[in-house]
Design an enzyme around this catalytic site. Structure first.
Site, PDB file in Angstrom:
ATOM      1  N   ASP A 309      32.885   3.332  95.202  1.00 12.63           N
ATOM      2  CA  ASP A 309      32.703   4.287  94.777  1.00 12.63           C
ATOM      3  C   ASP A 309      31.998   4.092  96.348  1.00 12.63           C
ATOM      4  O   ASP A 309      30.944   3.139  96.204  1.00 12.63           O
ATOM      5  CB  ASP A 309      32.566   4.404  94.227  1.00 12.63           C
ATOM      6  CG  ASP A 309      31.668   6.297  94.188  1.00 12.63           C
ATOM      7  OD1 ASP A 309      31.780   6.578  94.704  1.00 12.63           O
ATOM      8  OD2 ASP A 309      30.092   6.710  93.667  1.00 12.63           O
ATOM      9  N   THR A 311      28.937   6.498  97.208  1.00 12.29           N
ATOM     10  CA  THR A 311      27.187   6.695  96.590  1.00 12.29           C
ATOM     11  C   THR A 311      26.739   6.035  95.444  1.00 12.29           C
ATOM     12  O   THR A 311      27.639   5.806  94.516  1.00 12.29           O
ATOM     13  CB  THR A 311      27.360   8.229  96.023  1.00 12.29           C
ATOM     14  OG1 THR A 311      28.018   9.188  96.629  1.00 12.29           O
ATOM     15  CG2 THR A 311      26.474   8.563  95.721  1.00 12.29           C
ATOM     16  N   ASP A 550      28.475   4.392  90.171  1.00 18.55           N
ATOM     17  CA  ASP A 550      27.782   4.901  89.433  1.00 18.55           C
ATOM     18  C   ASP A 550      28.219   5.921  88.514  1.00 18.55           C
ATOM     19  O   ASP A 550      27.006   6.386  87.686  1.00 18.55           O
ATOM     20  CB  ASP A 550      26.402   4.524  90.303  1.00 18.55           C
ATOM     21  CG  ASP A 550      26.642   5.468  90.537  1.00 18.55           C
ATOM     22  OD1 ASP A 550      27.154   6.058  91.225  1.00 18.55           O
ATOM     23  OD2 ASP A 550      25.188   5.657  91.305  1.00 18.55           O
TER      24      ASP A 550
END
Length: 794
Positions: A309, A311, A550
């Site tokens: 991912d 971010t 996250d």
């Protein structure tokens, strides 16, 4: 207008419930218990057999022939101590990675540990939370919960007031306030623990190979022991001698039987596997990497696709507010926009975007009437405001692709801003109530765009170097981000991952996803279910997939990946289903995990060759001498001397030595193809050396020379498996050789191990046979290396 917030329990009420024991304390072990560690290292099948052999020697033989049992005790102690060290380190780190719960007490929002939640607490449920105690929903805004860890149902379930939230479920979107109705043993918490552990079990090829070897040996060991016992009886006079109370030959039969069994059992194989995993886990804890299952270290070494991912992984995850910008050709008053953003930033259950807007704007006299939390499926959040003298307005904040439908010029400008690397959102106004968008998200097309909200992220300084490392190691990197493809593409260009990002919202089926994966590795606007589907498609192609992230939108993909990796700042749901947690959220920890995983796999494969070579020549020697009624060529203590110096000590150091060899599938077949021939060579050398000696020399000297021949062959197995022979490895080989020579030269050790040789023709004969056996090992090693059965350490 939103009703006044329920203040929750007062401090006095909380203390009363704690005093009554109405606290959410549930035993959720983060590692193996002391009892299980003790049982696995002490109460094993092989230890049981060796213990019986030791008791037999203790009662009827020479205690010095029970020297082998010291190795059993030493192995067990090392395994227990090492695993307890790993357990303590993992338990300490697990506290840092445990989920958190937001509650309102006395009107104040608090974030506490699950064990601090009490009965009747008012829980504030947010996207990405893991429900840690059973609770009934009081009020909710478009709350969807994933209960797959408990029920196996993969689709998110909508919750309304009065519904039960079960501990263990994961909040995928929406918000709620819920009253805790069951805590501790009365909740689903214990079931949650079992289910999460079930999902976190990873396939360990090393563990599977070792278990299969132990199963094979277990099948053959019992009938083999029967053959050995009868063979020893036949060698020393048969049952008639056993019946004669004055004939002590049965004692020799017993000693021979013990020596035969001791030579077969690979007593250190399980220890070395556990030791390698344990040491790797301890090293990782020092780097703030929580290993939720030890075998996960091995799994990363097998990974050939790493899905990231953006971010929080490639970027720091901290989003900063950059500014507001007018839409093309517009010159509107941005005052109402600022009030709307202030309202969006004051949500207790807000996401990272709302937190980035906090303290940037003033709400003024406007009052919040209703909210709609952000959802990856909708790609926007909403708040309804009422101001004196104005109509009630709903403000939407979200992705340009959703809020700029029918506004191509503004959408193009949003893409231009995003291409600079900044995250671009759109604020729009609507007359619809927020709750209408839950069931009718298409109404967003009627909203009127008001302005751009520009945020910025910082690329992690270590990201480029880490990605370059994985590329050099043959691991494909794929970015799966929910952000604007132009923003994702800009980040990818800065990291040399590609020039453009694919808009995953245009990929509507598995065929289009497969084609896009074949063509590139950077994707924007990836929905959570698409991340999960991409992981499945890659696995169907035979790839071993790791997924890092996250956010709650990463949780399901992380759960389904071969190896799920969560950042330390990840949502509780994401941490709960991961196998590794990077507690300080440093992406550059992964190369160290990869190297440790490769070291574990390569080194355990090497030492398995050592132990199984010993097992093979032990089986052959035991069967041959039993069938042909020969005395066994060694005393148990002599065989223990060879095993300790030529197998046990070298394997301990080689199992922990650096090794950068890339993972190759098929550990068990390679080990068997190497250890079977080398074991046969060792057994042949022994028998050829012992055959003329047993009838020519006293038995003590014949056995001493046979021990020397076996040591030479075993030492050469060590030397080929330790290649390339660096200075420390040469020192290791020379040290064990010197120790073996001293056993023959020092009076105490010579007497203890019953070693008695004289320099003469038979000495040089045994030496020549040992060298010939070593030459056979060398020849086969070169053959095995050409055919990929062994690879020199890197």
């Amino acid at each position: 207008m939103i009703a006044p917030a329920d203040p929750g329990l007062s401090p006095t009420e909380v203390q009363q419930r704690i005093a009554r024991g109405d606290v959410n304390v549930v035993e959720t072990p983060t590692s193996r218990t002391f009892r299980s560690i003790l049982a696995e290292n002490v109460f094993t099948f092989f230890n049981g057999i060796l213990t019986v052999c030791f008791i037999a020697v203790l009662l009827l033989g020479d205690l010095r022939d029970g020297f082998f049992f010291g190795v059993v005790v030493f192995n067990a102690l090392i395994g227990i101590v090492q695993e307890l060290r790993a357990k303590r380190a993992l338990d300490r780190l697990a506290v840092l990675a445990s989920p958190e719960t937001a509650v309102r007490r006395g009107g104040v929002l608090l974030v506490i540990q699950p064990g601090e939640v009490v009965l009747d607490d008012l829980v504030i449920v947010r996207p990405g939370d893991q429900i840690t105690a059973d609770a009934d929903v009081i009020v909710t805004t478009a709350l969807f919960v994933d209960e797959s860890l408990l029920t196996g149902e993969s689709d998110p379930i909508a919750k309304k007031p009065g519904d039960r939230l079960m501990s263990g479920s994961l909040v995928t979107s929406g918000t709620a306030e819920a009253r805790v109705v069951a805590v501790g043993a009365n909740s689903y918490a214990s079931k949650l623990t079992a289910e999460i552990k079930r999902h976190s079990l990873v396939h360990s090829e090393l563990r599977a190979a070792t278990n299969r070897i132990l199963v094979y040996l277990s099948w053959i060991l019992v009938p083999l022991i029967v053959v050995i016992v009868f063979g020893r009886i036949a060698t020393y006079g048969g049952f008639h001698a056993l019946a004669d109370p004055n004939d002590q030959s049965w004692r020799h039969a017993l000693v021979d039987a013990v020596a035969s069994v001791v030579g077969i059992i690979p007593e250190g194989l399980v220890l070395l596997t556990s030791l390698a995993f344990g040491v790797a886990a301890i090293r990782l804890t020092r780097q703030k990497v929580l290993v939720q299952e030890l075998a996960a270290v091995e799994v990363l070494a097998r990974v050939d696709v790493l899905c990231l991912d953006k971010t929080g992984t490639l970027t720091t995850g901290a989003i900063g507010f950059h500014g507001l910008q007018q839409l093309p050709g517009r010159d509107d008053d941005l005052g109402p926009c600022r009030s709307a953003l202030a309202a969006l930033s004051t949500d207790d259950a807000g996401n990272a975007t709302s937190r980035a807007l906090a303290n940037q704007f003033e709400l003024g006299s406007a009052e919040v009437q209703a909210r709609l939390a952000f959802s990856s499926l909708r790609a926007f959040s909403a708040v309804q405001l009422a101001s004196a003298g104005t109509d009630t307005v709903t403000w939407l904040l979200g992705a340009p692709e959703r809020l700029l439908v029918g506004h191509p010029e503004a959408l193009a400008e949003a893409h231009t801003i995003a291409a600079s690397g900044r995250r671009t959102l759109v604020l729009a106004r609507s007359a619809e109530a927020p709750e209408r968008y839950v069931d009718e998200p298409e109404l967003v097309g009627h909203a009127m765009p008001a302005c751009f909200v520009i945020l910025e992220e910082t690329i992690r300084p270590e990201a480029a170097e880490t990605l370059a490392y994985f590329a050099a190691e043959g691991v494909r990197v794929i970015i799966l981000s929910g952000d604007n493809p132009h923003t994702v593409g800009s980040i990818a260009r800065q990291l040399n991952l590609g020039d453009e990002a694919v808009d995953a919202s245009t990929l509507v089926d598995d065929e289009s996803l497969t084609l896009a994966l074949a063509a590139g590795g950077v994707f924007g606007r990836v929905a959570p279910e698409q991340k999960q589907r991409i992981v499945k498609l890659l696995q169907q192609q035979g790839r071993s997939v790791a997924m890092t992230g996250d956010g709650v939108n990463d949780a399901m993909a992380i759960k389904d990946a071969d190896l799920g990796i969560a950042m330390g700042n990840a949502t509780p749901a994401t941490r709960a289903v991961s196998r590794l947690v990077l507690l300080d959220s440093r992406f550059d920890r992964l190369p160290e995990v990869l190297m440790l995983g490769r070291r574990v796999i390569a080194n355990v494969e090497r030492v398995s060759n050592l132990f199984l070579s010993k097992t093979v020549y032990g089986i052959v020697l035991a069967l041959f001498t039993a069938i042909f009624a020969w005395e066994f060529p060694f005393l148990p203590r002599q065989l223990t001397l060879v095993s300790t110096l030529a197998i046990g000590v070298p394997s301990f150091f080689l199992a922990l030595a650096p090794n950068r060899r890339r993972y190759r599938a098929g550990v068990l077949p390679r080990v068997l193809k190497f250890s079977l021939p080398t074991g046969l060579i060792g057994a042949t050398a022994c028998l050829v050396a012992y055959a003329p000696l047993r009838g020519t020399l006293p038995q003590v000297e014949a056995r001493s020379l046979a021990t020397m021949a076996l040591f030479i062959v075993s030492l050469w197995i060590v030397s080929v498996l330790a290649r390339p022979l660096s200075r420390p490895r040469v020192v290791l080989v020379l040290s064990v050789t010197l120790a073996f020579a001293l056993a023959y030269l020092l009076p105490f050790t010579r007497a203890f191990f019953v070693l008695d040789v004289s320099i003469g023709p038979w000495f040089f004969y045994a030496l020549a046979v040992g060298v010939a056996g070593a030459s056979g090992i060398e020849v086969y090693y070169r053959f095995a290396k050409r055919h990929g059965l062994v690879v020199d350490r890197e």
